[in-house]
Design a protein around this motif. Structure first.
Motif, short mmCIF file in Angstrom:
data_model
loop_
_atom_site.label_atom_id
_atom_site.label_comp_id
_atom_site.label_asym_id
_atom_site.label_seq_id
_atom_site.Cartn_x
_atom_site.Cartn_y
_atom_site.Cartn_z
N ASP A 25 0.82 -1.20 0.00
CA ASP A 25 0.00 0.00 0.00
C ASP A 25 0.85 1.25 0.00
O ASP A 25 0.52 2.25 -0.65
CB ASP A 25 -0.92 -0.01 1.22
N ALA A 26 1.97 1.23 0.71
CA ALA A 26 2.85 2.40 0.77
C ALA A 26 3.53 2.65 -0.56
O ALA A 26 3.84 3.79 -0.91
CB ALA A 26 3.90 2.21 1.87
N ILE A 27 3.77 1.58 -1.33
CA ILE A 27 4.47 1.73 -2.61
C ILE A 27 3.50 2.05 -3.73
O ILE A 27 3.74 2.96 -4.53
CB ILE A 27 5.24 0.42 -2.95
N ALA A 28 2.40 1.34 -3.81
CA ALA A 28 1.55 1.47 -4.99
C ALA A 28 0.06 1.45 -4.70
O ALA A 28 -0.73 1.67 -5.60
CB ALA A 28 1.87 0.33 -5.97
N SER A 62 -1.20 6.41 7.81
CA SER A 62 -0.63 7.52 8.59
C SER A 62 0.90 7.47 8.56
O SER A 62 1.56 8.50 8.41
CB SER A 62 -1.13 7.48 10.03
N THR A 63 1.45 6.27 8.68
CA THR A 63 2.91 6.12 8.66
C THR A 63 3.49 6.49 7.31
O THR A 63 4.48 7.24 7.22
CB THR A 63 3.29 4.66 9.00
N ALA A 64 2.88 5.99 6.25
CA ALA A 64 3.39 6.27 4.91
C ALA A 64 3.23 7.74 4.55
O ALA A 64 4.14 8.34 3.97
CB ALA A 64 2.64 5.40 3.89
N SER A 65 2.10 8.34 4.89
CA SER A 65 1.88 9.75 4.56
C SER A 65 2.87 10.64 5.29
O SER A 65 3.37 11.63 4.72
CB SER A 65 0.44 10.16 4.89
N PHE A 66 3.18 10.31 6.53
CA PHE A 66 4.15 11.10 7.29
C PHE A 66 5.54 10.99 6.66
O PHE A 66 6.28 11.98 6.60
CB PHE A 66 4.19 10.65 8.74
N LYS A 72 9.13 16.05 1.84
CA LYS A 72 8.60 17.17 1.05
C LYS A 72 7.97 16.70 -0.26
O LYS A 72 8.06 17.39 -1.29
CB LYS A 72 9.68 18.22 0.79
N LEU A 73 7.35 15.54 -0.22
CA LEU A 73 6.65 15.01 -1.39
C LEU A 73 5.13 15.15 -1.25
O LEU A 73 4.39 14.66 -2.09
CB LEU A 73 7.02 13.54 -1.59
N PHE A 74 4.72 15.84 -0.19
CA PHE A 74 3.30 16.16 -0.02
C PHE A 74 3.18 17.51 0.64
O PHE A 74 3.79 17.76 1.69
CB PHE A 74 2.58 15.10 0.82
N ASN A 75 2.41 18.41 0.03
CA ASN A 75 2.21 19.77 0.53
C ASN A 75 0.76 19.92 0.98
O ASN A 75 -0.14 20.10 0.16
CB ASN A 75 2.53 20.77 -0.59
N SER A 182 2.15 9.58 -5.56
CA SER A 182 2.14 8.61 -4.47
C SER A 182 2.07 9.31 -3.11
O SER A 182 1.39 8.83 -2.19
CB SER A 182 3.39 7.72 -4.53
N GLY A 183 2.76 10.44 -2.98
CA GLY A 183 2.69 11.21 -1.74
C GLY A 183 1.27 11.70 -1.48
O GLY A 183 0.77 11.63 -0.35
N LEU A 184 0.62 12.22 -2.52
CA LEU A 184 -0.77 12.66 -2.40
C LEU A 184 -1.68 11.48 -2.06
O LEU A 184 -2.57 11.58 -1.21
CB LEU A 184 -1.22 13.32 -3.71
N ALA A 185 -1.47 10.35 -2.73
CA ALA A 185 -2.30 9.17 -2.51
C ALA A 185 -2.21 8.68 -1.08
O ALA A 185 -3.22 8.34 -0.46
CB ALA A 185 -1.90 8.06 -3.48
N ARG A 186 -1.00 8.64 -0.52
CA ARG A 186 -0.84 8.16 0.84
C ARG A 186 -1.54 9.08 1.83
O ARG A 186 -2.17 8.63 2.79
CB ARG A 186 0.65 8.05 1.19
N ALA A 187 -1.42 10.40 1.63
CA ALA A 187 -2.02 11.35 2.57
C ALA A 187 -3.55 11.32 2.51
O ALA A 187 -4.23 11.27 3.54
CB ALA A 187 -1.51 12.76 2.28
#
Length: 259
Positions: A25-28, A62-66, A72-75, A182-187
């Protein structure tokens, strides 16, 4: 409702599946395709399995999004509209999931994922080269609102594949590279998981014992997966993403149409 007996073999299965699901899930995206069937086989009714999966999945998302945020891949400020819309969509989806039959969802969720797999194979517009976010305009805000509502709603109703849908649609809508997608997806996946979880708790559809057991190992897998994704970038994520989507579509279609 009486909790299923958490014997040693079931606990090992839940923890193992949780770790692998968090990693994927964290990768894809797509880890839910592993956790939901496992929870169902533990003896939970479908709606409780979905609610329990939200508890477990919240650990990993939560872990992956953090991890993506730290790199700095999610703003959050840039994606504020998407975050709010995702929360609203997830709450609405969770509230009405009880009004939809399990048979209906079983039949048509595979169709959505198969379409995503086909698109991923034939699309030429997915961007792998790292680039910045586009200038935030009203059109971008509108796209964020619609995307957040639709995918948040889907995550509230069903869930499996939400992260993969975020990655695919974000690359097309905003022309951003797959690492930023991927950063947006995780958040946003964390946002929809969290608000859907709160709603499921309100509805009484969460088994905390199983959810917490699986969630701890999802969190560990998500931490490992997020760092691999950040380290190897789009060249690593894209093949895994395509593979996960194809496997998800085959698995779902087989269960829905041939079992």
């Amino acid at each position: 409702m009486v909790d299923p007996v958490l014997d040693l073999s079931l606990w090992i299965t839940l923890c193992s599946v949780g770790f692998v699901a968090g990693l994927i899930d964290a990768i894809a995206g797509g880890g839910g395709m592993l956790t939901v069937p496992t929870l169902l086989t533990s003896g939970l009714p479908p709606h409780v399995a979905l609610g329990t999966n939200k508890l477990a999945a919240s650990f990993g998302s939560s872990t992956a999004s953090f991890a993506f945020y730290r790199k700095k891949l999610f703003n959050p400020k840039y994606w504020r509209v998407a975050i709010i819309a995702t929360a609203i969509g997830a709450i609405i989806g969770t509230l009405i999931v009880n009004l939809l039959s399990v048979e209906f969802l079983d039949k048509y969720i595979p169709v959505l994922i198969i379409l995503t797999a086909v698109y991923t194979l034939v699309a030429k517009s997915t961007i792998n080269q790292v680039c910045g976010l586009p200038i935030k305009t009203n059109a971008i805000k509108c796209k964020q609102m619609i995307q957040g509502l639709v995918l948040g709603f889907y995550d509230g109703v069903a869930g499996p594949g939400t992260g993969a849908f975020w990655v695919s649609s974000s690359s097309v809508l905003y022309k951003i590279d797959i690492l930023l997608s991927s950063g947006l997806a995780r958040a946003t996946n964390f946002v929809s998981n969290f608000f859907s979880l709160i709603t499921f708790i309100y509805l009484g559809h969460v088994n905390f014992l199983l959810g917490l057991s699986m969630g701890l190992f999802i969190m560990l897998g998500a931490w490992v997966g997020a760092h691999y994704a950040i380290k190897f970038g789009g060249k690593f994520i894209r093949p895994v993403f395509i593979t996960v989507v194809i496997l998800m579509s085959i698995n779902l279609a087989h269960q829905a149409w041939f079992s």
